[in-house]
Design a protein around this motif. Sequence first.
Motif, PDB file in Angstrom:
ATOM      1  N   VAL A 188      31.642  34.448  19.109  1.00  0.00           N
ATOM      2  CA  VAL A 188      32.468  34.028  20.247  1.00  0.00           C
ATOM      3  C   VAL A 188      32.039  34.716  21.542  1.00  0.00           C
ATOM      4  CG1 VAL A 188      34.828  33.911  21.170  1.00  0.00           C
ATOM      5  CG2 VAL A 188      34.423  33.550  18.726  1.00  0.00           C
ATOM      6  N   GLY A 189      31.689  36.003  21.457  1.00  0.00           N
ATOM      7  CA  GLY A 189      31.331  36.757  22.662  1.00  0.00           C
ATOM      8  C   GLY A 189      32.531  36.949  23.560  1.00  0.00           C
ATOM      9  N   ILE A 190      32.266  37.029  24.865  1.00  0.00           N
ATOM     10  CA  ILE A 190      33.345  37.101  25.852  1.00  0.00           C
ATOM     11  C   ILE A 190      33.028  36.124  26.972  1.00  0.00           C
ATOM     12  CG2 ILE A 190      33.951  39.495  25.309  1.00  0.00           C
ATOM     13  CD1 ILE A 190      32.462  40.357  27.851  1.00  0.00           C
ATOM     14  N   SER A 191      34.044  35.741  27.703  1.00  0.00           N
ATOM     15  CA  SER A 191      33.859  34.810  28.807  1.00  0.00           C
ATOM     16  C   SER A 191      33.417  35.565  30.067  1.00  0.00           C
ATOM     17  CB  SER A 191      35.169  34.066  29.100  1.00  0.00           C
ATOM     18  OG  SER A 191      36.130  34.972  29.633  1.00  0.00           O
ATOM     19  N   LYS A 192      32.958  34.829  31.041  1.00  0.00           N
ATOM     20  CA  LYS A 192      32.574  35.432  32.325  1.00  0.00           C
ATOM     21  C   LYS A 192      33.778  36.128  32.948  1.00  0.00           C
ATOM     22  CE  LYS A 192      30.483  34.374  36.780  1.00  0.00           C
ATOM     23  NZ  LYS A 192      29.920  33.350  37.658  1.00  0.00           N
ATOM     24  N   GLU A 193      34.957  35.514  32.838  1.00  0.00           N
ATOM     25  CA  GLU A 193      36.174  36.104  33.397  1.00  0.00           C
ATOM     26  C   GLU A 193      36.503  37.415  32.692  1.00  0.00           C
ATOM     27  OE1 GLU A 193      35.949  32.856  32.413  1.00  0.00           O
ATOM     28  OE2 GLU A 193      35.929  31.940  34.397  1.00  0.00           O
ATOM     29  N   THR A 243      34.015  40.048  33.841  1.00  0.00           N
ATOM     30  CA  THR A 243      34.353  40.486  35.198  1.00  0.00           C
ATOM     31  C   THR A 243      35.547  41.428  35.181  1.00  0.00           C
ATOM     32  OG1 THR A 243      33.445  38.446  36.117  1.00  0.00           O
ATOM     33  CG2 THR A 243      34.969  39.675  37.511  1.00  0.00           C
ATOM     34  N   TYR A 244      36.545  41.109  34.376  1.00  0.00           N
ATOM     35  CA  TYR A 244      37.721  41.973  34.240  1.00  0.00           C
ATOM     36  C   TYR A 244      37.318  43.351  33.726  1.00  0.00           C
ATOM     37  CZ  TYR A 244      42.193  43.732  32.516  1.00  0.00           C
ATOM     38  OH  TYR A 244      43.296  44.508  32.279  1.00  0.00           O
ATOM     39  N   LEU A 245      36.476  43.382  32.708  1.00  0.00           N
ATOM     40  CA  LEU A 245      35.998  44.660  32.170  1.00  0.00           C
ATOM     41  C   LEU A 245      35.202  45.422  33.226  1.00  0.00           C
ATOM     42  CD1 LEU A 245      34.826  43.544  28.612  1.00  0.00           C
ATOM     43  CD2 LEU A 245      36.861  44.891  29.174  1.00  0.00           C
ATOM     44  N   LEU A 246      34.355  44.708  33.968  1.00  0.00           N
ATOM     45  CA  LEU A 246      33.554  45.340  35.014  1.00  0.00           C
ATOM     46  C   LEU A 246      34.439  45.954  36.093  1.00  0.00           C
ATOM     47  CD1 LEU A 246      30.891  46.029  36.401  1.00  0.00           C
ATOM     48  CD2 LEU A 246      30.883  43.703  37.345  1.00  0.00           C
ATOM     49  N   GLU A 247      35.460  45.237  36.520  1.00  0.00           N
ATOM     50  CA  GLU A 247      36.375  45.770  37.539  1.00  0.00           C
ATOM     51  C   GLU A 247      37.033  47.058  37.047  1.00  0.00           C
ATOM     52  OE1 GLU A 247      39.004  42.490  38.355  1.00  0.00           O
ATOM     53  OE2 GLU A 247      37.459  41.413  39.485  1.00  0.00           O
ATOM     54  N   ASN A 248      37.449  47.084  35.791  1.00  0.00           N
ATOM     55  CA  ASN A 248      38.040  48.296  35.227  1.00  0.00           C
ATOM     56  C   ASN A 248      37.021  49.416  35.136  1.00  0.00           C
ATOM     57  OD1 ASN A 248      40.650  47.281  34.911  1.00  0.00           O
ATOM     58  ND2 ASN A 248      40.173  46.410  32.926  1.00  0.00           N
ATOM     59  N   ASP A 249      35.792  49.082  34.760  1.00  0.00           N
ATOM     60  CA  ASP A 249      34.740  50.097  34.653  1.00  0.00           C
ATOM     61  C   ASP A 249      34.383  50.672  36.021  1.00  0.00           C
ATOM     62  OD1 ASP A 249      34.630  49.840  31.909  1.00  0.00           O
ATOM     63  OD2 ASP A 249      32.891  48.505  31.923  1.00  0.00           O
ATOM     64  N   ILE A 250      34.313  49.827  37.032  1.00  0.00           N
ATOM     65  CA  ILE A 250      34.032  50.311  38.393  1.00  0.00           C
ATOM     66  C   ILE A 250      35.130  51.265  38.840  1.00  0.00           C
ATOM     67  CG2 ILE A 250      33.916  49.625  40.831  1.00  0.00           C
ATOM     68  CD1 ILE A 250      32.430  47.067  39.860  1.00  0.00           C
ATOM     69  N   ALA A 251      36.377  50.905  38.597  1.00  0.00           N
ATOM     70  CA  ALA A 251      37.498  51.777  38.984  1.00  0.00           C
ATOM     71  C   ALA A 251      37.424  53.115  38.238  1.00  0.00           C
ATOM     72  CB  ALA A 251      38.830  51.086  38.701  1.00  0.00           C
TER      73      ALA A 251
END
Length: 140
Positions: free
Chosen positions: A40-45, A48-56
């Motif tokens: 299944v993997g993960i969606s682009k959304e 992006t959500y994970l990336l935003e949390n990682d950046i923070a």
Amino acid sequence: MINKERLTKQLIIHEGLKLEPYKCTADKLTIGVGRNLDDVGISKEEATYLLENDIARVAGQCWSNFEWFAELSPERKEAIINLVFNMGLSKFKQFKKTIAYIEEGEFDLAGSELLNSRYADQVGQRAIDVANQLAGSSEK
């Protein structure tokens, strides 16, 4: 209409909630509540959500670990966040000469020092981009 809250609780009970990747009984890489990453993997959304949390998270590490971080331009802050994001805080802290040059405001030298590392050999163009951003040649 389904009761989403009840179903969510039931699935967590049946699937479990794992915050680290694991192999399920079908030998598939899985995370969370039964998310089959192999098929299944993960969606682009979701990415992006994970990336935003990682950046923070990484930005918070930079703010709390480096007194000089607050004085940097936004572009240089982004360069440091990029570095810590890529290599991790403990590894970045080993770049003592680069950090010393940043503390002294010698950003050209900091960028050059960064490029004179195994890290630069490993990541190629990324290191050049970040070194240029740190040196200020990419600032607008």
